[in-house]
Design a protein around this motif. Structure first.
Motif, PDB file in Angstrom:
ATOM      1  N   THR A  70     -12.631  16.638 -94.381  1.00  0.00           N
ATOM      2  CA  THR A  70     -12.151  17.495 -93.287  1.00  0.00           C
ATOM      3  C   THR A  70     -13.008  17.436 -92.024  1.00  0.00           C
ATOM      4  O   THR A  70     -12.746  18.185 -91.084  1.00  0.00           O
ATOM      5  CB  THR A  70     -12.020  18.966 -93.749  1.00  0.00           C
ATOM      6  OG1 THR A  70     -13.321  19.461 -94.111  1.00  0.00           O
ATOM      7  CG2 THR A  70     -11.064  19.103 -94.907  1.00  0.00           C
ATOM      8  N   HIS A  71     -14.017  16.561 -92.007  1.00  0.00           N
ATOM      9  CA  HIS A  71     -14.773  16.432 -90.756  1.00  0.00           C
ATOM     10  C   HIS A  71     -15.516  15.106 -90.671  1.00  0.00           C
ATOM     11  O   HIS A  71     -16.443  14.849 -91.434  1.00  0.00           O
ATOM     12  CB  HIS A  71     -15.783  17.573 -90.611  1.00  0.00           C
ATOM     13  CG  HIS A  71     -16.498  17.564 -89.285  1.00  0.00           C
ATOM     14  ND1 HIS A  71     -15.884  17.926 -88.105  1.00  0.00           N
ATOM     15  CD2 HIS A  71     -17.755  17.200 -88.946  1.00  0.00           C
ATOM     16  CE1 HIS A  71     -16.744  17.804 -87.112  1.00  0.00           C
ATOM     17  NE2 HIS A  71     -17.883  17.358 -87.587  1.00  0.00           N
ATOM     18  N   CYS A  72     -15.086  14.270 -89.734  1.00  0.00           N
ATOM     19  CA  CYS A  72     -15.880  13.075 -89.435  1.00  0.00           C
ATOM     20  C   CYS A  72     -15.613  12.674 -87.991  1.00  0.00           C
ATOM     21  O   CYS A  72     -14.737  13.230 -87.320  1.00  0.00           O
ATOM     22  CB  CYS A  72     -15.569  11.937 -90.394  1.00  0.00           C
ATOM     23  SG  CYS A  72     -13.870  11.410 -90.404  1.00  0.00           S
ATOM     24  N   HIS A  73     -16.438  11.773 -87.497  1.00  0.00           N
ATOM     25  CA  HIS A  73     -16.265  11.211 -86.146  1.00  0.00           C
ATOM     26  C   HIS A  73     -16.313   9.701 -86.358  1.00  0.00           C
ATOM     27  O   HIS A  73     -17.382   9.101 -86.363  1.00  0.00           O
ATOM     28  CB  HIS A  73     -17.405  11.627 -85.215  1.00  0.00           C
ATOM     29  CG  HIS A  73     -17.724  13.093 -85.221  1.00  0.00           C
ATOM     30  ND1 HIS A  73     -16.924  14.021 -84.605  1.00  0.00           N
ATOM     31  CD2 HIS A  73     -18.754  13.793 -85.770  1.00  0.00           C
ATOM     32  CE1 HIS A  73     -17.453  15.229 -84.756  1.00  0.00           C
ATOM     33  NE2 HIS A  73     -18.557  15.123 -85.466  1.00  0.00           N
ATOM     34  N   LEU A  74     -15.141   9.103 -86.548  1.00  0.00           N
ATOM     35  CA  LEU A  74     -15.146   7.704 -86.997  1.00  0.00           C
ATOM     36  C   LEU A  74     -15.689   6.727 -85.963  1.00  0.00           C
ATOM     37  O   LEU A  74     -16.211   5.676 -86.320  1.00  0.00           O
ATOM     38  CB  LEU A  74     -13.744   7.293 -87.455  1.00  0.00           C
ATOM     39  CG  LEU A  74     -13.288   7.967 -88.765  1.00  0.00           C
ATOM     40  CD1 LEU A  74     -11.804   7.693 -89.016  1.00  0.00           C
ATOM     41  CD2 LEU A  74     -14.107   7.507 -89.954  1.00  0.00           C
ATOM     42  N   MET A 232     -13.911  23.352 -84.943  1.00  0.00           N
ATOM     43  CA  MET A 232     -15.013  23.426 -83.991  1.00  0.00           C
ATOM     44  C   MET A 232     -16.347  23.442 -84.745  1.00  0.00           C
ATOM     45  O   MET A 232     -16.441  24.044 -85.817  1.00  0.00           O
ATOM     46  CB  MET A 232     -14.825  24.750 -83.235  1.00  0.00           C
ATOM     47  CG  MET A 232     -15.672  24.931 -82.044  1.00  0.00           C
ATOM     48  SD  MET A 232     -15.028  26.378 -81.135  1.00  0.00           S
ATOM     49  CE  MET A 232     -16.308  26.508 -79.919  1.00  0.00           C
ATOM     50  N   HIS A 233     -17.354  22.775 -84.186  1.00  0.00           N
ATOM     51  CA  HIS A 233     -18.706  22.888 -84.758  1.00  0.00           C
ATOM     52  C   HIS A 233     -19.183  24.319 -84.554  1.00  0.00           C
ATOM     53  O   HIS A 233     -19.078  24.851 -83.448  1.00  0.00           O
ATOM     54  CB  HIS A 233     -19.668  21.935 -84.044  1.00  0.00           C
ATOM     55  CG  HIS A 233     -19.340  20.482 -84.221  1.00  0.00           C
ATOM     56  ND1 HIS A 233     -18.732  19.732 -83.247  1.00  0.00           N
ATOM     57  CD2 HIS A 233     -19.533  19.646 -85.265  1.00  0.00           C
ATOM     58  CE1 HIS A 233     -18.580  18.481 -83.684  1.00  0.00           C
ATOM     59  NE2 HIS A 233     -19.046  18.406 -84.911  1.00  0.00           N
ATOM     60  N   LEU A 234     -19.720  24.923 -85.600  1.00  0.00           N
ATOM     61  CA  LEU A 234     -20.142  26.332 -85.487  1.00  0.00           C
ATOM     62  C   LEU A 234     -21.450  26.571 -86.246  1.00  0.00           C
ATOM     63  O   LEU A 234     -21.531  26.336 -87.454  1.00  0.00           O
ATOM     64  CB  LEU A 234     -19.034  27.241 -86.054  1.00  0.00           C
ATOM     65  CG  LEU A 234     -19.314  28.740 -85.988  1.00  0.00           C
ATOM     66  CD1 LEU A 234     -19.377  29.242 -84.562  1.00  0.00           C
ATOM     67  CD2 LEU A 234     -18.252  29.523 -86.763  1.00  0.00           C
ATOM     68  N   VAL A 269     -16.838  24.163 -88.700  1.00  0.00           N
ATOM     69  CA  VAL A 269     -17.617  23.075 -89.279  1.00  0.00           C
ATOM     70  C   VAL A 269     -19.106  23.423 -89.279  1.00  0.00           C
ATOM     71  O   VAL A 269     -19.631  23.856 -88.246  1.00  0.00           O
ATOM     72  CB  VAL A 269     -17.407  21.772 -88.472  1.00  0.00           C
ATOM     73  CG1 VAL A 269     -18.172  20.629 -89.102  1.00  0.00           C
ATOM     74  CG2 VAL A 269     -15.922  21.445 -88.374  1.00  0.00           C
ATOM     75  N   HIS A 270     -19.750  23.266 -90.408  1.00  0.00           N
ATOM     76  CA  HIS A 270     -21.199  23.431 -90.654  1.00  0.00           C
ATOM     77  C   HIS A 270     -21.581  24.840 -91.125  1.00  0.00           C
ATOM     78  O   HIS A 270     -22.065  25.009 -92.217  1.00  0.00           O
ATOM     79  CB  HIS A 270     -22.069  23.020 -89.456  1.00  0.00           C
ATOM     80  CG  HIS A 270     -21.988  21.571 -89.144  1.00  0.00           C
ATOM     81  ND1 HIS A 270     -22.175  20.601 -90.106  1.00  0.00           N
ATOM     82  CD2 HIS A 270     -21.708  20.897 -87.985  1.00  0.00           C
ATOM     83  CE1 HIS A 270     -22.033  19.408 -89.559  1.00  0.00           C
ATOM     84  NE2 HIS A 270     -21.739  19.551 -88.283  1.00  0.00           N
ATOM     85  N   THR A 271     -21.467  25.868 -90.281  1.00  0.00           N
ATOM     86  CA  THR A 271     -21.805  27.263 -90.656  1.00  0.00           C
ATOM     87  C   THR A 271     -23.115  27.354 -91.455  1.00  0.00           C
ATOM     88  O   THR A 271     -23.162  27.952 -92.518  1.00  0.00           O
ATOM     89  CB  THR A 271     -20.658  27.923 -91.468  1.00  0.00           C
ATOM     90  OG1 THR A 271     -20.479  27.240 -92.716  1.00  0.00           O
ATOM     91  CG2 THR A 271     -19.353  27.890 -90.702  1.00  0.00           C
ATOM     92  N   THR A 320     -17.828  14.481 -94.339  1.00  0.00           N
ATOM     93  CA  THR A 320     -18.989  13.582 -94.277  1.00  0.00           C
ATOM     94  C   THR A 320     -19.777  13.807 -92.993  1.00  0.00           C
ATOM     95  O   THR A 320     -20.974  13.617 -92.950  1.00  0.00           O
ATOM     96  CB  THR A 320     -18.540  12.109 -94.275  1.00  0.00           C
ATOM     97  OG1 THR A 320     -17.559  11.937 -93.249  1.00  0.00           O
ATOM     98  CG2 THR A 320     -17.964  11.715 -95.623  1.00  0.00           C
ATOM     99  N   ASP A 321     -19.064  14.219 -91.914  1.00  0.00           N
ATOM    100  CA  ASP A 321     -19.550  14.176 -90.540  1.00  0.00           C
ATOM    101  C   ASP A 321     -19.614  12.713 -90.097  1.00  0.00           C
ATOM    102  O   ASP A 321     -19.278  11.812 -90.862  1.00  0.00           O
ATOM    103  CB  ASP A 321     -20.897  14.877 -90.366  1.00  0.00           C
ATOM    104  CG  ASP A 321     -21.026  15.515 -88.967  1.00  0.00           C
ATOM    105  OD1 ASP A 321     -20.242  15.148 -88.063  1.00  0.00           O
ATOM    106  OD2 ASP A 321     -21.890  16.387 -88.772  1.00  0.00           O
ATOM    107  N   GLY A 322     -20.025  12.489 -88.862  1.00  0.00           N
ATOM    108  CA  GLY A 322     -19.995  11.125 -88.323  1.00  0.00           C
ATOM    109  C   GLY A 322     -21.038  10.225 -88.975  1.00  0.00           C
ATOM    110  O   GLY A 322     -22.029  10.691 -89.536  1.00  0.00           O
TER     111      GLY A 322
HETATM  112 ZN    ZN Z   1     -19.488  16.761 -86.391  1.00  0.00          ZN
END
Ligand code: ZN
Length: 457
Positions: A70-74, A232-234, A269-271, A320-322
């Protein structure tokens, strides 16, 4: 009894059976039609009830729902391995900020192809690409083309950044644009891909300090009116709250509530840096979380209180994140890391189990991105996104509980074949629609050229 039609019958397979909290494997067949699962059950019963156009022999292997990242920056696949082990700002300047302004259509396409290939090889069938590198017009289109070409289920979370300057930065952001202009781009892409069952969209305002209040409110209004998730990154670091206190006179989550972003369609995202007020607000608004433990460890951000959020019933998914901060797109590794990091954080072996992280990667992941009615399980009516898992490998032998084996010992070698929307995209570990060698060779030479040019500037 008349026989029913199906496009495909997966026979001689196994599926999970759960008893007293432990998993085992039982005989099964799956009938598929129109990209969806029609029926799952015992081989003889399902096999006897359908006349399929094709059959596919799973050779006794285990079928699992495809994993959901649910979160990456390919685009960051091109920054993999750069700036490692350096202080945060040195990492940022030596990786993302170095190459991002140089990206073009070909670079984004190749980076996304390579990232998707790695994701598919490790069992991911759906991924959310938080695409904030919109440094040239229509660059997000390259992401969509790559999704379509490799056969993955892709959610393009179109990045939004509308401030003139990031805090402390003397120059404008390379990907900044008024929100109205970015939303026009979203409208255009949505109509281009309307009717493609594998492609969908989200809005992705980068982070509180990259957005104006008006821009955030406008994005949220558009998303609610169009049934879209806002992600959103939070609270990845303490920077968010320091900024929000100064600009809004309150903490970040409270500010998002006041602006109207913290709605039921919000994926945070993150929290990592949570306080009591955040838990209360997440519960109140039904906020969903994308937990990215590997990236949080690589950047030294800390361990998000996932175990506590889980006990409150807040849906948690995994990302995974980027590749700049991970440096892989491997969700099996993320599952293991998620379980281990909570055990470390709470000094408790029971803080998070293999079963819980597997659920985060599948059914809870689907709920987190509002696709719970479509993916995340192998059951009738769901999209046929299925990974074929081979546990007869040295790393997973003996196997007592297939989910414990997969989470704690699993790797790419256990992912044998992959179906997305009922179509084989990997068969016996080979891509069916992608010339792997050609893509890897082109990606290597393109990345090398960008890196040399960026260094020369
Ligand atoms: Zn990210």
């Amino acid at each position: 009894m008349t026989s029913k039609n199906a496009d495909l019958l997966i026979e001689n397979a196994k599926i999970l059976a759960e008893k007293d909290g432990a998993f085992s494997m039982v005989d099964a067949a799956v009938a598929i039609g129109g990209g969806r699962i029609l029926e799952v059950g015992k081989s003889q019963e399902v096999g006897g009830a359908y006349t399929p156009l094709k059959t596919w022999n799973a050779k006794g292997k285990l079928l699992l729902p495809g994993f959901i990242n649910t979160h990456c920056h390919l685009f960051q696949v091109f920054m993999r391995g750069l700036g490692k082990d350096l202080p945060f700002m040195d990492w940022m300047n030596g990786s993302v900020r170095l190459l991002m302004p140089m990206l073009d259509d070909e670079a984004v396409y190749l980076a996304v192809m390579v990232g998707c290939m790695e994701a598919l090889r490790t069992g991911t069938t759906t991924l959310v690409d938080f695409m904030y590198a919109n440094v040239k017009p229509k660059l997000s289109d390259a992401v969509l083309r790559a999704f379509d070409d490799c056969g993955i289920r892709g959610v393009l979370a179109r990045g939004l950044t509308d401030v003139d300057r990031f805090p402390g930065s003397p120059t404008p952001p390379s990907s900044g644009a008024p929100v109205a202009q970015s939303l026009e781009d979203v409208e255009r892409m949505r109509s281009l891909y309307q009717g493609n069952p594998r492609i969908s969209f989200m809005l992705a305002p980068s982070v509180i300090w990259a957005m104006t209040r008006e821009g955030l409110a406008e994005a949220s209004r558009y998303a609610l009116a169009n049934d879209m998730v806002v992600t959103m990154h939070l609270l990845e670091t303490s920077d968010d709250d320091a900024f929000s206190q100064e600009k809004y006179g309150m903490r970040t989550t409270r500010a998002l509530e006041e602006i109207g972003v913290l709605e039921t369609n919000f994926l945070a995202v993150h929290t990592v840096r949570l306080e009591k007020e955040d838990f209360d607000l997440f519960e109140q608004y039904g906020t969903r979380i994308s937990h990215n433990p590997v990236a949080n460890m690589i950047l030294g951000s800390g361990a998000a209180p996932i175990s506590k959020l889980t006990r409150l019933g807040i849906p948690i998914s995994l990302g995974t994140d980027g590749a700049a901060s991970n440096d892989s797109q491997n969700l099996i590794e993320v599952m293991k890391s998620a379980a281990l990091l909570q055990k470390v954080r709470y000094r408790d072996t029971a803080a998070l189990s293999a079963k819980e992280v597997f659920s985060m990667a599948t059914d809870q992941g689907a709920v987190a991105i509002e696709m719970g009615d479509q993916i995340g399980e192998i059951s009738p009516g769901k999209r046929a996104d299925i990974v074929v898992v081979d546990l007869e490998k040295p790393n997973t032998t003996p196997c007592y509980d297939p989910i414990s084996s997969l989470v704690y010992s699993g790797s790419e070698q256990n992912i044998s074949s992959v179906f997305v929307e009922g179509a084989l995209v990997i068969e016996d570990r080979a891509f069916t629609r992608v010339d792997e060698k050609d893509i890897l060779r082109r990606a290597q030479s393109k990345a090398q050229a960008l890196y040399q040019a960026a260094k020369a500037e």
